[in-house]
Write a protein that holds these residues in place. Structure first.
Motif, PDB file in Angstrom:
ATOM      1  N   VAL A  84      25.686  30.679  35.791  1.00  0.00           N
ATOM      2  CA  VAL A  84      25.762  31.480  36.917  1.00  0.00           C
ATOM      3  C   VAL A  84      27.131  31.862  37.271  1.00  0.00           C
ATOM      4  CG1 VAL A  84      25.543  31.075  39.259  1.00  0.00           C
ATOM      5  CG2 VAL A  84      23.956  29.920  37.873  1.00  0.00           C
ATOM      6  N   PHE A  85      28.223  31.146  36.793  1.00  0.00           N
ATOM      7  CA  PHE A  85      29.524  31.689  37.061  1.00  0.00           C
ATOM      8  C   PHE A  85      29.724  33.047  36.174  1.00  0.00           C
ATOM      9  CE2 PHE A  85      33.968  32.147  35.207  1.00  0.00           C
ATOM     10  CZ  PHE A  85      34.692  31.935  36.546  1.00  0.00           C
ATOM     11  N   LEU A  86      29.360  32.951  34.936  1.00  0.00           N
ATOM     12  CA  LEU A  86      29.433  34.159  34.155  1.00  0.00           C
ATOM     13  C   LEU A  86      28.774  35.529  34.827  1.00  0.00           C
ATOM     14  CD1 LEU A  86      29.141  32.522  30.565  1.00  0.00           C
ATOM     15  CD2 LEU A  86      31.128  33.539  31.624  1.00  0.00           C
ATOM     16  N   PHE A  87      27.596  35.304  35.176  1.00  0.00           N
ATOM     17  CA  PHE A  87      26.785  36.118  35.714  1.00  0.00           C
ATOM     18  C   PHE A  87      27.441  36.830  37.050  1.00  0.00           C
ATOM     19  CE2 PHE A  87      23.742  37.368  39.086  1.00  0.00           C
ATOM     20  CZ  PHE A  87      23.025  38.759  38.258  1.00  0.00           C
TER      21      PHE A  87
ATOM     22  N   TYR B   2      30.491  40.970  39.560  1.00  0.00           N
ATOM     23  CA  TYR B   2      31.842  41.176  40.592  1.00  0.00           C
ATOM     24  C   TYR B   2      32.798  42.254  40.054  1.00  0.00           C
ATOM     25  CZ  TYR B   2      30.684  38.031  44.171  1.00  0.00           C
ATOM     26  OH  TYR B   2      30.005  37.475  45.335  1.00  0.00           O
ATOM     27  N   THR B   3      32.894  42.064  38.493  1.00  0.00           N
ATOM     28  CA  THR B   3      33.889  42.915  37.666  1.00  0.00           C
ATOM     29  C   THR B   3      33.296  44.162  37.834  1.00  0.00           C
ATOM     30  OG1 THR B   3      34.584  41.236  36.497  1.00  0.00           O
ATOM     31  CG2 THR B   3      35.003  43.586  35.756  1.00  0.00           C
ATOM     32  N   VAL B   4      32.118  44.350  37.585  1.00  0.00           N
ATOM     33  CA  VAL B   4      31.529  45.735  37.632  1.00  0.00           C
ATOM     34  C   VAL B   4      31.595  46.469  38.914  1.00  0.00           C
ATOM     35  CG1 VAL B   4      29.400  47.161  37.408  1.00  0.00           C
ATOM     36  CG2 VAL B   4      30.066  45.445  35.804  1.00  0.00           C
ATOM     37  N   ILE B   5      31.181  45.852  40.161  1.00  0.00           N
ATOM     38  CA  ILE B   5      31.013  46.449  41.535  1.00  0.00           C
ATOM     39  C   ILE B   5      32.670  46.541  41.984  1.00  0.00           C
ATOM     40  CG2 ILE B   5      30.484  45.556  43.960  1.00  0.00           C
ATOM     41  CD1 ILE B   5      28.215  44.094  42.682  1.00  0.00           C
ATOM     42  N   VAL B   6      33.661  45.622  41.777  1.00  0.00           N
ATOM     43  CA  VAL B   6      35.007  45.810  42.297  1.00  0.00           C
ATOM     44  C   VAL B   6      35.605  47.047  41.487  1.00  0.00           C
ATOM     45  CG1 VAL B   6      37.289  44.805  42.616  1.00  0.00           C
ATOM     46  CG2 VAL B   6      35.022  43.232  43.113  1.00  0.00           C
TER      47      VAL B   6
ATOM     48  N   LEU C 164      43.254  46.765  36.380  1.00  0.00           N
ATOM     49  CA  LEU C 164      42.156  45.978  35.770  1.00  0.00           C
ATOM     50  C   LEU C 164      42.437  44.582  35.841  1.00  0.00           C
ATOM     51  CD1 LEU C 164      39.283  45.703  34.327  1.00  0.00           C
ATOM     52  CD2 LEU C 164      40.663  46.232  32.366  1.00  0.00           C
ATOM     53  N   PRO C 165      43.714  43.775  35.463  1.00  0.00           N
ATOM     54  CA  PRO C 165      44.229  42.467  35.654  1.00  0.00           C
ATOM     55  C   PRO C 165      43.730  41.976  37.074  1.00  0.00           C
ATOM     56  CG  PRO C 165      45.903  43.792  34.412  1.00  0.00           C
ATOM     57  CD  PRO C 165      44.972  44.916  35.147  1.00  0.00           C
TER      58      PRO C 165
ATOM     59  N   ALA D  45      37.712  38.884  40.481  1.00  0.00           N
ATOM     60  CA  ALA D  45      36.302  38.701  40.259  1.00  0.00           C
ATOM     61  C   ALA D  45      36.186  37.252  39.952  1.00  0.00           C
ATOM     62  CB  ALA D  45      35.800  39.510  39.067  1.00  0.00           C
ATOM     63  N   ALA D  46      37.042  36.638  39.297  1.00  0.00           N
ATOM     64  CA  ALA D  46      36.998  35.164  38.760  1.00  0.00           C
ATOM     65  C   ALA D  46      36.826  34.220  40.016  1.00  0.00           C
ATOM     66  CB  ALA D  46      38.367  34.753  37.925  1.00  0.00           C
ATOM     67  N   ILE D  47      37.753  34.744  41.159  1.00  0.00           N
ATOM     68  CA  ILE D  47      38.005  33.981  42.278  1.00  0.00           C
ATOM     69  C   ILE D  47      36.431  33.939  43.033  1.00  0.00           C
ATOM     70  CG2 ILE D  47      39.112  33.867  44.543  1.00  0.00           C
ATOM     71  CD1 ILE D  47      41.407  34.800  43.216  1.00  0.00           C
ATOM     72  N   ALA D  48      36.063  35.376  42.948  1.00  0.00           N
ATOM     73  CA  ALA D  48      34.752  35.665  43.717  1.00  0.00           C
ATOM     74  C   ALA D  48      33.620  34.875  43.164  1.00  0.00           C
ATOM     75  CB  ALA D  48      34.661  37.010  43.945  1.00  0.00           C
ATOM     76  N   ALA D  49      33.594  34.704  41.803  1.00  0.00           N
ATOM     77  CA  ALA D  49      32.511  34.119  41.013  1.00  0.00           C
ATOM     78  C   ALA D  49      32.625  32.685  41.466  1.00  0.00           C
ATOM     79  CB  ALA D  49      32.748  34.379  39.523  1.00  0.00           C
ATOM     80  N   THR D  50      33.961  32.075  41.492  1.00  0.00           N
ATOM     81  CA  THR D  50      34.073  30.675  41.767  1.00  0.00           C
ATOM     82  C   THR D  50      33.522  30.424  43.021  1.00  0.00           C
ATOM     83  OG1 THR D  50      36.161  30.580  40.362  1.00  0.00           O
ATOM     84  CG2 THR D  50      35.560  28.428  41.759  1.00  0.00           C
TER      85      THR D  50
END
Length: 205
Positions: free
Chosen positions: A97-100, A105-109, A141-142, A148-153
């Motif tokens: 789920v985290f990877l998804f 989020y990476t694509v959208i942001v 990008l960084p 995206a990592a924060i939002a995924a968490t």
């Protein structure tokens, strides 16, 4: 009486010289600066909508975002069904789920950042192109990956709360989810315009 100081000759300290007043003045300036930053970010949000209305070719940003989002969904959905990921234990499910969420989020942001960058060029009187928007997003990008990592968490934690058997926990999860959405509404404009990291963008949004 001759030895007494003449009170009329002593200067009365004005309020403006008091340190606490100086601190209040600095605080007021900070609030004004924060309001100006918020106003600028909100202007970028409105400008993004205006760019979409005036430059139909830039509609490709949300189109690319939608197509890439569906591609990510398909990429994860097929293995989930074929490999029965969620039947391999809680740890496997959380990682999946985290990877998804991270990829979504990476694509959208990224696409939203490209659109905001195009809006910034328009605000400065330029004529933005697709390449201008995507190049600006690549430069950030960084920070985009960090956010995206924060939002995924956060997304994983909220999902766990909303899927809980306890009704109160589900209600709390729904409330926190709404609060998170409001708190992060201006993250993308801050990331692009103010060129800060993901944590600072969250704080300023």
């Amino acid at each position: 009486r001759a030895g007494r100081p003449n009170s009329r000759l002593l200067p009365f300290p004005s309020r403006a010289r008091r340190p606490e007043d100086a601190r209040w003045s600095m605080g007021d300036l900070g609030k004004i600066a924060m309001i100006e930053k918020f106003s600028r970010s909100w202007e970028l949000v409105k400008a993004s909508a205006a760019v979409l209305r005036s430059d139909k070719e830039l509609m490709v940003f949300p189109v690319v975002s939608a197509v890439a989002t569906l591609a990510v969904l398909a990429t994860f959905l097929v293995p989930m069904i074929g490999w029965r990921v969620f039947s391999h234990g809680a740890a496997s499910s959380v990682i999946w789920v985290f990877l998804f969420y991270f990829c979504q989020y990476t694509v959208i942001v990224f696409c939203n950042s490209a659109l905001v960058a195009a809006a910034m060029i328009r605000l400065d009187g330029g004529d933005p192109t697709l390449a201008d928007g995507f190049n600006a997003a690549k430069a950030r990008l960084p920070s985009i990956l960090g956010y995206a990592a924060i939002a995924a968490t956060v997304g994983v934690l909220l999902k766990r709360m909303k899927d809980d058997d306890n009704l109160l926990m589900r209600l709390v999860g729904g409330g926190l989810g709404a609060a998170w959405t409001l708190a992060t509404f201006l993250v993308v404009p801050v990331l692009v315009h103010q060129e800060v990291g993901p944590f600072e963008a969250l704080r300023r949004s």
